[in-house]
Design a protein around this motif. Structure first.
Motif, PDB file in Angstrom:
ATOM      1  N   ASN B  30       0.810  -1.226   0.000  1.00 41.33           N
ATOM      2  CA  ASN B  30       0.000   0.000   0.000  1.00 41.33           C
ATOM      3  C   ASN B  30       0.842   1.275   0.000  1.00 41.33           C
ATOM      4  O   ASN B  30       0.315   2.367   0.137  1.00 41.33           O
ATOM      5  CB  ASN B  30      -0.959  -0.006   1.192  1.00 41.33           C
ATOM      6  N   GLU B  60       4.826   6.052  12.914  1.00 44.39           N
ATOM      7  CA  GLU B  60       3.765   5.158  13.364  1.00 44.39           C
ATOM      8  C   GLU B  60       2.815   5.889  14.327  1.00 44.39           C
ATOM      9  O   GLU B  60       1.584   5.781  14.216  1.00 44.39           O
ATOM     10  CB  GLU B  60       4.409   3.952  14.056  1.00 44.39           C
ATOM     11  N   LEU B  63       0.619   8.270  12.368  1.00 48.56           N
ATOM     12  CA  LEU B  63      -0.440   7.555  11.648  1.00 48.56           C
ATOM     13  C   LEU B  63      -1.584   7.226  12.605  1.00 48.56           C
ATOM     14  O   LEU B  63      -2.759   7.319  12.248  1.00 48.56           O
ATOM     15  CB  LEU B  63       0.119   6.280  10.993  1.00 48.56           C
ATOM     16  N   HIS B  67      -5.406   8.466  12.461  1.00 49.19           N
ATOM     17  CA  HIS B  67      -6.454   7.453  12.586  1.00 49.19           C
ATOM     18  C   HIS B  67      -7.427   7.820  13.710  1.00 49.19           C
ATOM     19  O   HIS B  67      -8.643   7.679  13.573  1.00 49.19           O
ATOM     20  CB  HIS B  67      -5.796   6.095  12.855  1.00 49.19           C
ATOM     21  N   ALA B  84      -5.404   7.379   6.531  1.00 47.21           N
ATOM     22  CA  ALA B  84      -5.022   6.514   7.660  1.00 47.21           C
ATOM     23  C   ALA B  84      -6.208   5.728   8.214  1.00 47.21           C
ATOM     24  O   ALA B  84      -6.050   4.978   9.172  1.00 47.21           O
ATOM     25  CB  ALA B  84      -4.400   7.359   8.776  1.00 47.21           C
ATOM     26  N   LEU B  87      -5.526   2.093   8.239  1.00 50.65           N
ATOM     27  CA  LEU B  87      -4.180   1.678   8.652  1.00 50.65           C
ATOM     28  C   LEU B  87      -4.223   1.237  10.118  1.00 50.65           C
ATOM     29  O   LEU B  87      -4.170   2.058  11.024  1.00 50.65           O
ATOM     30  CB  LEU B  87      -3.182   2.826   8.479  1.00 50.65           C
ATOM     31  N   LYS B  91      -0.144  -2.543   9.807  1.00 49.62           N
ATOM     32  CA  LYS B  91       0.109  -1.847   8.527  1.00 49.62           C
ATOM     33  C   LYS B  91       0.857  -0.542   8.769  1.00 49.62           C
ATOM     34  O   LYS B  91       1.779  -0.190   8.033  1.00 49.62           O
ATOM     35  CB  LYS B  91      -1.216  -1.546   7.815  1.00 49.62           C
ATOM     36  N   ALA B  92       0.459   0.187   9.802  1.00 53.43           N
ATOM     37  CA  ALA B  92       1.126   1.458  10.120  1.00 53.43           C
ATOM     38  C   ALA B  92       2.580   1.194  10.492  1.00 53.43           C
ATOM     39  O   ALA B  92       3.483   1.912  10.061  1.00 53.43           O
ATOM     40  CB  ALA B  92       0.395   2.156  11.271  1.00 53.43           C
TER      41      ALA B  92
END
Lengths: 212, 201
Positions: B30, B60, B63, B67, B84, B87, B91-92
């Protein structure tokens, strides 16, 4: 009679102005102290419990006033080496210094934490009994059984683990740098810090970091 | 076929199989969603900051902040909240770890004449004005540590806007110092800092 009266009136007016001016100055000082405390806490933690950035900023909460004042003077007098704190301390008047030390003395947040837990037991033994074979006295003898310190002897309770480690490891390079012209109470700690191994330093730092 | 030849042949097959797989793992699929704005080599573009070389724990954390909508300035709302949204932790983490491995290039787009002033504020703060030194948290070369971001070489516009956003009350927090730090800076001081850091490496 008239002259006397106007004289009195003038005196009263001057007195009133003086009172106002003093009041303003006091309010300004209080504002200045509050702003400076906020400035200290930006780096040393919102409750002055210390903060871990690129460097470890020590806990100031509950610290002995005499120790804080002496250290802030040590930065400006180059007895203690720290380029950032040299500038910070340089901007503080003696009365500001006293106000700050008085403020931090009465804060009591919980320890910052984060030290290695597996070293705490060993650290407690060293703290309370010293290491007789290496001429390391019990820390508690001077810093107190609860690590609260006294006057120029600092509180260690709740201090940040990496800060205590660095302080003890760098003692000879950081403290007492004024030479014979400006002797420093930090000389008392020099042989002890020197006689401790890195592992012993880590253990003691881990222990005092847990004290409340 | 001799046994040794078979061994070599097998080894060749194993190497051919593991090589590309390892590279694939480093480069999450991604990632193409990110480089659309942050640039094909993640060096940043316009208002999208450089991700290359950023501390993975910081990326991280940010993100997560997009989120959770705690990083809430208008551009974050418009772009990063959506980006985000899906995520999750793993994934993050993988994206952040990937971008940290790409070497970052300094943007060098600040005002050159403000660099000395910015360097002084960065290293020493302005104690008389209760402005703290940046070096104590972000490191002597702006390299950051753990989840404290690398600042050196980020673009002038991003650095300046970030300080401005905190000053305007976005991304507020009582647990870390940046909102308070940004409030203590005048626009001229923020310009000087952002200029210096855009050249720092």
């Amino acid at each position: 009679m008239k002259a006397v009266r106007s004289h009195r009136a003038a005196h009263a007016a001057i007195a009133a102005i003086l009172v106002c001016a003093v009041g303003d100055a006091a309010a300004r000082d209080r504002g200045a102290v509050a702003a400076k405390i906020e400035y200290c806490k930006t780096c040393h933690g919102i409750a002055a419990q210390g903060y871990l950035g690129y460097y470890a900023m020590p806990r100031l909460a509950g610290q002995q006033e005499a120790y804080l004042e002496n250290q802030l003077r040590a930065f400006t007098e180059r007895r203690r080496t720290n380029p950032v704190m040299f500038n910070v301390a340089h901007a503080l008047s003696p009365s500001m210094l006293a106000s700050l030390a008085g403020h931090f003395r009465h804060l009591n947040p919980p320890p910052f934490g984060g030290g290695p837990r597996n070293l705490v037991a060993r650290g407690k033994t060293i703290y309370e009994e010293g290491i007789p074979d290496s001429n390391v006295p019990a820390c508690s003898a001077c810093h107190g059984p609860d690590g609260k310190g006294r006057d120029e002897i600092p509180r260690l309770a709740g201090q940040l683990y990496p800060y205590t480690v660095k302080a003890l490891r760098n003692w000879g390079q950081e403290r007492g740098q004024g030479g014979s012209a400006s002797p420093d109470v930090s000389a008392v700690m020099a042989p002890t810090a020197h006689n401790m191994t890195p592992a012993e330093i880590s253990a003691v730092a881990a222990y005092v970091g847990t004290l409340r | 076929m001799k046994p040794t030849t078979i061994k070599i042949a097998l080894l060749a097959i194993v190497c051919a199989a593991t090589g590309p797989v390892a590279a694939q793992e480093l480069r999450p699929a991604n990632v193409r969603n990110c480089i659309w704005c942050h640039g094909t080599s993640a060096q940043g573009y316009a208002s999208a900051p450089r991700l290359a070389g950023q501390r993975s724990a910081y990326t991280e954390k940010e993100l997560r902040a997009f989120h959770n909508h705690t990083r809430d300035n208008p551009q974050s709302r418009n772009y990063m909240w959506g980006a985000a949204e899906n995520l999750n932790g793993r994934k993050a983490h993988d994206l952040a770890a990937y971008f940290a491995t790409i070497p970052g290039r300094p943007a060098r787009d600040g005002y050159r004449d403000l660099v000395p002033e910015g360097k002084t504020i960065y290293e020493l703060g302005i104690p008389d004005a209760n402005i703290v030194s940046c070096v104590v948290c972000h490191g002597p070369r702006g390299e950051g540590v753990r989840d404290i971001p690398r600042l050196s070489g980020l673009s002038y516009g991003y650095l300046y806007n970030r300080l401005k956003q905190w000053n305007e009350g976005y991304h507020a927090s009582a647990t870390y110092p940046m909102p308070k730090v940004a409030r203590s800076l005048s626009p001229a001081e923020a310009e000087a800092l952002a200029s210096y850091l855009s050249y720092a490496r």
